[in-house]
Motif scaffolding. Structure first.
Motif, mmCIF file in Angstrom:
data_model
loop_
_atom_site.group_PDB
_atom_site.id
_atom_site.type_symbol
_atom_site.label_atom_id
_atom_site.label_comp_id
_atom_site.label_asym_id
_atom_site.label_seq_id
_atom_site.Cartn_x
_atom_site.Cartn_y
_atom_site.Cartn_z
ATOM 1 N N GLN A 218 -46.106 -23.958 -1.587
ATOM 2 C CA GLN A 218 -47.146 -22.923 -1.725
ATOM 3 C C GLN A 218 -48.316 -23.134 -0.765
ATOM 4 N N ALA A 219 -48.601 -24.418 -0.458
ATOM 5 C CA ALA A 219 -49.750 -24.705 0.419
ATOM 6 C C ALA A 219 -49.544 -24.124 1.815
ATOM 7 N N TYR A 220 -48.278 -23.914 2.195
ATOM 8 C CA TYR A 220 -47.976 -23.412 3.546
ATOM 9 C C TYR A 220 -47.523 -21.954 3.538
ATOM 10 N N ASP A 221 -47.609 -21.325 2.350
ATOM 11 C CA ASP A 221 -47.188 -19.917 2.262
ATOM 12 C C ASP A 221 -48.043 -19.234 1.202
ATOM 13 N N ASP A 222 -49.354 -19.185 1.456
ATOM 14 C CA ASP A 222 -50.304 -18.706 0.446
ATOM 15 C C ASP A 222 -50.110 -17.218 0.162
ATOM 16 N N ALA A 223 -50.513 -16.836 -1.050
ATOM 17 C CA ALA A 223 -50.306 -15.458 -1.511
ATOM 18 C C ALA A 223 -51.105 -14.450 -0.690
ATOM 19 N N SER A 224 -52.272 -14.859 -0.163
ATOM 20 C CA SER A 224 -53.105 -13.880 0.544
ATOM 21 C C SER A 224 -52.718 -13.721 2.020
ATOM 22 N N VAL A 226 -53.029 -15.808 4.664
ATOM 23 C CA VAL A 226 -53.862 -16.381 5.740
ATOM 24 C C VAL A 226 -53.015 -17.323 6.611
ATOM 25 N N THR A 227 -52.126 -18.096 5.983
ATOM 26 C CA THR A 227 -51.290 -19.013 6.774
ATOM 27 C C THR A 227 -50.355 -18.215 7.685
ATOM 28 N N ALA A 228 -49.868 -17.083 7.181
ATOM 29 C CA ALA A 228 -49.021 -16.222 8.017
ATOM 30 C C ALA A 228 -49.832 -15.739 9.224
ATOM 31 N N ALA A 229 -51.071 -15.320 8.996
ATOM 32 C CA ALA A 229 -51.922 -14.836 10.101
ATOM 33 C C ALA A 229 -52.182 -15.951 11.111
ATOM 34 N N PHE A 230 -52.356 -17.171 10.595
ATOM 35 C CA PHE A 230 -52.597 -18.351 11.449
ATOM 36 C C PHE A 230 -51.384 -18.590 12.360
ATOM 37 N N ASN A 231 -50.178 -18.515 11.785
ATOM 38 C CA ASN A 231 -48.955 -18.728 12.557
ATOM 39 C C ASN A 231 -48.777 -17.582 13.576
ATOM 40 N N GLN A 250 -43.400 -7.437 14.646
ATOM 41 C CA GLN A 250 -41.947 -7.594 14.815
ATOM 42 C C GLN A 250 -41.498 -9.037 14.607
ATOM 43 N N PHE A 251 -42.424 -9.874 14.118
ATOM 44 C CA PHE A 251 -42.099 -11.266 13.779
ATOM 45 C C PHE A 251 -42.588 -11.547 12.360
ATOM 46 N N GLU A 252 -41.934 -12.510 11.723
ATOM 47 C CA GLU A 252 -42.300 -12.863 10.348
ATOM 48 C C GLU A 252 -42.612 -14.350 10.251
ATOM 49 N N HIS A 253 -43.651 -14.675 9.486
ATOM 50 C CA HIS A 253 -43.952 -16.085 9.177
ATOM 51 C C HIS A 253 -42.958 -16.567 8.135
ATOM 52 N N PHE A 254 -42.274 -17.677 8.392
ATOM 53 C CA PHE A 254 -41.375 -18.256 7.377
ATOM 54 C C PHE A 254 -41.588 -19.760 7.351
ATOM 55 N N THR A 255 -41.614 -20.307 6.122
ATOM 56 C CA THR A 255 -41.855 -21.739 5.983
ATOM 57 C C THR A 255 -41.102 -22.256 4.772
ATOM 58 N N ASP A 256 -40.643 -23.510 4.831
ATOM 59 C CA ASP A 256 -39.981 -24.096 3.656
ATOM 60 C C ASP A 256 -40.142 -25.611 3.676
ATOM 61 N N TYR A 257 -40.090 -26.211 2.474
ATOM 62 C CA TYR A 257 -40.212 -27.671 2.352
ATOM 63 C C TYR A 257 -38.857 -28.249 2.003
ATOM 64 N N ASP A 258 -38.433 -29.251 2.768
ATOM 65 C CA ASP A 258 -37.189 -29.964 2.485
ATOM 66 C C ASP A 258 -37.566 -31.299 1.846
ATOM 67 N N TYR A 267 -41.960 -21.426 10.899
ATOM 68 C CA TYR A 267 -41.301 -20.653 11.965
ATOM 69 C C TYR A 267 -41.960 -19.282 12.112
ATOM 70 N N LEU A 268 -41.754 -18.686 13.294
ATOM 71 C CA LEU A 268 -41.978 -17.259 13.482
ATOM 72 C C LEU A 268 -40.588 -16.691 13.755
ATOM 73 N N VAL A 269 -40.155 -15.741 12.945
ATOM 74 C CA VAL A 269 -38.778 -15.241 13.048
ATOM 75 C C VAL A 269 -38.804 -13.826 13.628
ATOM 76 N N SER A 270 -38.005 -13.627 14.667
ATOM 77 C CA SER A 270 -37.932 -12.303 15.299
ATOM 78 C C SER A 270 -37.151 -11.351 14.375
ATOM 79 N N LYS A 271 -37.744 -10.190 14.064
ATOM 80 C CA LYS A 271 -37.089 -9.284 13.108
ATOM 81 C C LYS A 271 -36.022 -8.417 13.771
ATOM 82 N N ARG A 272 -35.960 -8.445 15.094
ATOM 83 C CA ARG A 272 -34.968 -7.598 15.790
ATOM 84 C C ARG A 272 -34.699 -8.191 17.173
ATOM 85 N N ASN A 273 -33.679 -7.663 17.847
ATOM 86 C CA ASN A 273 -33.476 -8.030 19.253
ATOM 87 C C ASN A 273 -34.680 -7.504 20.025
#
Ligand SMILES: C[S@@+](CC[C@H](N)C(=O)[O-])C[C@H]1O[C@@H](n2cnc3c(N)ncnc32)[C@H](O)[C@@H]1O
Length: 336
Positions: A218-224, A226-231, A250-258, A267-273
């Motif tokens: 959650q610390a890297y994918d806040d509800a508001s 802001v972390t997405a905007a930062f990335n 056309q890009f999405e912020h994505f983050t996960d903890y292993d 990551y920044l993920v490209s939503k299309r070619n």
């Protein structure tokens, strides 16, 4: 207060036609190299332009982002004990790597001034905006403090310090920046720093500890968002500074903890070619639909990992300062 600014000097001159503004060639080279590889990558050090530094200040205030307020509470509660380990009556250079806005450091600076410690403060940051703002804040908030700011990369700063500030050093590396390297990059970094230090020197390092994986995620994918905007600001920065034509939507912020590897990957993920043109560089880069750009690692540590890391880097763990929940640790290493 002394000011030493070392602004980036590796900008290209304006072209004869004047059509391409000057740009940072190191940034351009890193972008080209990072996008030529697979997976595509971009170093997290490029998060912190003026807009990125402001967004990071907002992140630090988010309810989900526990590292800042936890480290703040550790330093606040244990400041007297911490500065005693610095041998404050014996002159030293207090060097802070990646100082940012110095929010937490000010706790230690105030305590050192109150204890009449003999020291000068040398904040180092790759962001000139961060250094300028910190210096101007310190000159009004702590006018008795001697500050020598350095704008540049950690190692440029250490190299400069080795030649220009040969005295005893206490190095601060707060905020869990140590976790932002590639695998084993933390070890290489500490080993490299060790080369610049002498037997009486010390380093205080902030480590984010392993904990409930959901709290970390959650610390890297806040509800508001802001972390997405930062990335996503990385894309806007390339548009501003390298003449790129990224469409951030056309890009999405994505983050996960292993929890096995103990690392958050962002990551920044490209939503299309799509193909992006860098007009100042005469360069294009193509992205496939759902192709990620890896933008950040945030490693999480156990106490055993920290002690082992210190030992392998030529340090001995002198003291570990933590909070009641064992969320974060500021660890003082002394040179062996
Ligand atoms: C996560 S912020 C932490 C700031 C502060 N230490 C704290 O604990 O709040 C990281 C800071 O390190 C700086 N930074 C990142 N990579 C750097 C590098 N390679 N050399 C110098 N500064 C760097 C950034 O500009 C940013 O201000």
């Amino acid at each position: 207060m002394d000011l030493l600014l070392n602004p980036n000097t590796n900008a290209t001159p304006e072209t004869e036609s004047g059509t391409k503004p000057a740009f940072n060639t190191e940034f351009a080279d890193d972008v080209k190299a990072g996008f030529a590889g697979s997976p595509k990558t971009l170093s997290s050090k490029y998060f912190y332009d003026g807009a990125g530094s402001k967004l990071f200040q907002q992140i630090m205030e988010l309810p989900e982002y526990y590292p800042t307020r936890t480290e703040f509470s550790i330093l606040k509660k244990q400041k007297a004990e911490i500065i005693n380990f610095f041998n404050p009556s014996d002159f030293f250079h207090l060097v802070e790597l990646g100082s940012g806005d110095g929010l937490k450091t000010k706790i230690l600076l105030r305590q050192l001034l109150q204890a009449k410690a003999r020291f000068e403060y040398i904040p180092v940051d790759i962001s000139g905006d961060a250094i300028n703002q910190l210096q101007s804040a310190l000159s009004s908030e702590l006018p008795d403090l001697k500050t020598v700011g350095f704008t540049g990369d950690y190692f440029k700063a250490l190299h400069w310090l080795k030649r220009n500030k040969p005295g005893r050093k206490v190095v601060l590396f707060l905020g869990s920046n140590i976790g932002n390297f590639e695998d084993n990059g933390d070890l290489k970094f500490l080993q490299e720093i060790r080369k610049y230090l002498s037997p009486q020197d010390k380093i205080l390092v902030g480590f984010d500890l392993q904990k409930d994986p959901r709290v970390i995620r959650q610390a890297y994918d806040d509800a508001s968002g802001v972390t997405a905007a930062f990335n996503l600001n990385l894309l806007k920065r390339m548009n501003r500074e390298l003449g790129a034509n990224f469409e951030p939507e056309q890009f999405e912020h994505f983050t996960d903890y292993d929890p096995i590897a103990g690392v958050v990957k962002s990551y920044l993920v490209s939503k299309r070619n799509q193909t992006v043109t860098f007009s100042y560089l005469n360069h294009t880069v193509s992205f496939k639909a759902w192709e990620p750009i890896h933008t950040e690692n945030s490693h999480k540590y156990s106490v055993d990992m920290i002690k082992e890391l210190g030992r392998k880097s030529g340090f001995e763990t002198e003291q570990l300062f933590t909070d009641e929940q064992h969320y974060f640790a500021d660890v003082l290493f002394r040179v062996v």
